[in-house]
Write a protein that holds these residues in place. Sequence first.
Motif, PDB file in Angstrom:
ATOM      1  N   VAL A  25       0.868  -1.176   0.000  1.00  0.00           N
ATOM      2  CA  VAL A  25       0.000   0.000   0.000  1.00  0.00           C
ATOM      3  C   VAL A  25       0.903   1.223   0.000  1.00  0.00           C
ATOM      4  O   VAL A  25       1.887   1.277   0.727  1.00  0.00           O
ATOM      5  CB  VAL A  25      -0.908   0.015   1.257  1.00  0.00           C
ATOM      6  N   VAL A  28      -2.245   5.763   0.981  1.00  0.00           N
ATOM      7  CA  VAL A  28      -3.702   5.748   0.805  1.00  0.00           C
ATOM      8  C   VAL A  28      -4.356   6.710   1.795  1.00  0.00           C
ATOM      9  O   VAL A  28      -4.037   6.701   2.987  1.00  0.00           O
ATOM     10  CB  VAL A  28      -4.262   4.322   1.007  1.00  0.00           C
ATOM     11  N   LEU A  40     -14.515  -0.671  -1.788  1.00  0.00           N
ATOM     12  CA  LEU A  40     -13.140  -0.523  -2.235  1.00  0.00           C
ATOM     13  C   LEU A  40     -12.935  -1.555  -3.334  1.00  0.00           C
ATOM     14  O   LEU A  40     -13.030  -2.751  -3.073  1.00  0.00           O
ATOM     15  CB  LEU A  40     -12.239  -0.818  -1.040  1.00  0.00           C
ATOM     16  N   GLY A  42     -10.503  -2.944  -6.681  1.00  0.00           N
ATOM     17  CA  GLY A  42      -9.159  -2.891  -7.226  1.00  0.00           C
ATOM     18  C   GLY A  42      -8.721  -4.279  -7.618  1.00  0.00           C
ATOM     19  O   GLY A  42      -9.325  -5.260  -7.204  1.00  0.00           O
ATOM     20  N   CYS A  46      -3.782  -5.478  -4.735  1.00  0.00           N
ATOM     21  CA  CYS A  46      -3.603  -4.031  -4.711  1.00  0.00           C
ATOM     22  C   CYS A  46      -3.568  -3.505  -3.285  1.00  0.00           C
ATOM     23  O   CYS A  46      -3.485  -2.309  -3.066  1.00  0.00           O
ATOM     24  CB  CYS A  46      -4.685  -3.319  -5.507  1.00  0.00           C
ATOM     25  N   LYS A  48      -5.949  -4.058  -0.895  1.00  0.00           N
ATOM     26  CA  LYS A  48      -7.256  -3.838  -0.264  1.00  0.00           C
ATOM     27  C   LYS A  48      -7.351  -4.604   1.051  1.00  0.00           C
ATOM     28  O   LYS A  48      -7.756  -4.059   2.075  1.00  0.00           O
ATOM     29  CB  LYS A  48      -8.401  -4.330  -1.183  1.00  0.00           C
ATOM     30  N   MET A 210      -8.815   1.416  -6.419  1.00  0.00           N
ATOM     31  CA  MET A 210      -7.377   1.342  -6.139  1.00  0.00           C
ATOM     32  C   MET A 210      -6.618   0.826  -7.338  1.00  0.00           C
ATOM     33  O   MET A 210      -7.132   0.054  -8.144  1.00  0.00           O
ATOM     34  CB  MET A 210      -7.118   0.456  -4.916  1.00  0.00           C
ATOM     35  N   GLY A 215      -0.665  -0.321  -3.972  1.00  0.00           N
ATOM     36  CA  GLY A 215      -2.021   0.194  -3.989  1.00  0.00           C
ATOM     37  C   GLY A 215      -2.099   1.676  -3.669  1.00  0.00           C
ATOM     38  O   GLY A 215      -1.550   2.152  -2.680  1.00  0.00           O
ATOM     39  N   ARG A 216      -2.798   2.411  -4.535  1.00  0.00           N
ATOM     40  CA  ARG A 216      -3.062   3.831  -4.330  1.00  0.00           C
ATOM     41  C   ARG A 216      -4.488   4.076  -4.749  1.00  0.00           C
ATOM     42  O   ARG A 216      -5.028   3.324  -5.573  1.00  0.00           O
ATOM     43  CB  ARG A 216      -2.127   4.669  -5.225  1.00  0.00           C
ATOM     44  N   ILE A 217      -5.085   5.139  -4.239  1.00  0.00           N
ATOM     45  CA  ILE A 217      -6.449   5.430  -4.669  1.00  0.00           C
ATOM     46  C   ILE A 217      -6.398   6.252  -5.936  1.00  0.00           C
ATOM     47  O   ILE A 217      -5.729   7.293  -5.984  1.00  0.00           O
ATOM     48  CB  ILE A 217      -7.221   6.129  -3.545  1.00  0.00           C
TER      49      ILE A 217
END
Lengths: 268, 267
Positions: A25, A28, A40, A42, A46, A48, A210, A215-217
């Motif tokens: 992550v 986030v 959420l 993705g 990712c 989550k 994501m 993982g990024r938003i």
Amino acid sequence: MNAPAIRVEGLEHTFRQKGREVRAVDGVDLEVGDGEFVALVGPSGCGKSTLLRVLAGLLVPTGGIAEVGGVSAAGRPGLVAYMPQKDLLLPWRRALANAALGLEVRGVPRQEARARARALFGVFGLEGFEQAWPAQMSGGMRQRLALLRTFLVPSRVLLLDEPFGALDAITRRGMHAWLQGVLAIEPRTVLLVTHDVEEALVLADRVVVMSPRPGRIVDEVAAPFARPREPGIVTEPAFVASKARVLAALGEGEAPVGAGEERTAPGA
Amino acid sequence: MTALPGAARGAGRFASAYGPSAVLLALLVAGWEAWVRAFDTRPYILPAPSRIWQGFWETKHLLPEHIRTTLGEAVLGLGFGAAAGVTIAVLVAGIPLVRRVLMPLLVVSQTIPMVVLAPLLIVWFGFGMTPKVVVVALWGFFPVAVATADGLMHADREMVGLVRSMGANRLQVLRYIAVPAALPAFFSGLKIAAAYAVGGAVVGEWIGASSGLGLYITRAQTSFRVDRVFVAVVLIALLSMLLFAAVHVLARLATPWMYVRTEEETT
């Protein structure tokens, strides 16, 4: 209490795998208000589930803030009701005892915990199965029982990690309608992790997308229509437009068919 | 399920499960009898089954006392062995250092022949019940310790995570997850221990005792009553089976979820 139900800021998590550093992550930010339902979505891997495990207090992140009701969740389990991907029903407990587990862990006397669990068996469509062993129940029933157990954990905040992932598409649709009904009776703040864009848009107020690992938003889409929603809305133009936007954010653009059924993500 | 068809089905299952063994056993006994009669084998070499039955009949007034002694030692030894086994398992599973230090020693402990150890135990603990109970316990703790430790160490990590997310402390994790998860393994170990317990008690008695099947065997041997030795052998087998079955019943009561028949699917 003015703190949001969930507040995540600059959350980072890196772990070591086979001697390599893997960033799961990466920065986030997320806020979920009291009573809000956020989904959420993705691709696989990712981060989550990592995010959910951090909020459940099972994983201390390598950086950033993760708070539940204004309290840091890092290494502090017990703030939320967490439902992992597998139903994880304890095979040595009958259905009723499984449902009451969260209350019993919190020190509620067994009799009282089970009485409170029994009262909800009807709502969860499990009436008459109080004394069944998990091994005797079907997949859909097991999932409802796992949800009932989650609802009975004394917490306003629910973290659901792909609760319907193991179910077939038809059963899953039934569960969507049913979950909305339950939430109308027993309102909660929900953070739902899913692969299924349609599921996210049917259930949530807001869909957060994501990127693949790290993982990024990448986008946030407000779901059209007020809750609860009819299953028919999936063909409404506003719904289809929202779905197209989420899919675009996921990096698959105008993916032609089966968006609701995809089990694996692009590039996964 | 009503009681009657259930019982009938149970009897049917029992017959189909143990019928073939019973038939084979009956054939072996008949063959044995025929062999002894045909070749006129001396009874102090190999007594015929009928002769063994006769030996049983002659000494049947003595047997209850011996059986009581041996069974008492076996059950007591099994209890102590199981308690020691569980204690060791908890230490081994819970503390990595203990696991590294203790595991090799435990294995070594099992390589010491009990026949060598038993006379020493009698020197240490006298001729009473104690040395026999110790023999059974020394024999029984090992399978219980190994199986239980295995069960404790393989508790589902995700289930542990689930109850921890509910706010469970270490003791609660043990109570709600680790202990029930290890119960089936514990009973597997206990079944093995139970199968050897009567034999262990007899070995202890065989070295020196004032009562018990081991003493009965020693006496029969010194008077060349091989038929009575066989009486004891059959009784040891029956008692072992009885103890094994008792543990099985205990396991069914303590771990009912292991015996759920999933074909009674209710959807």
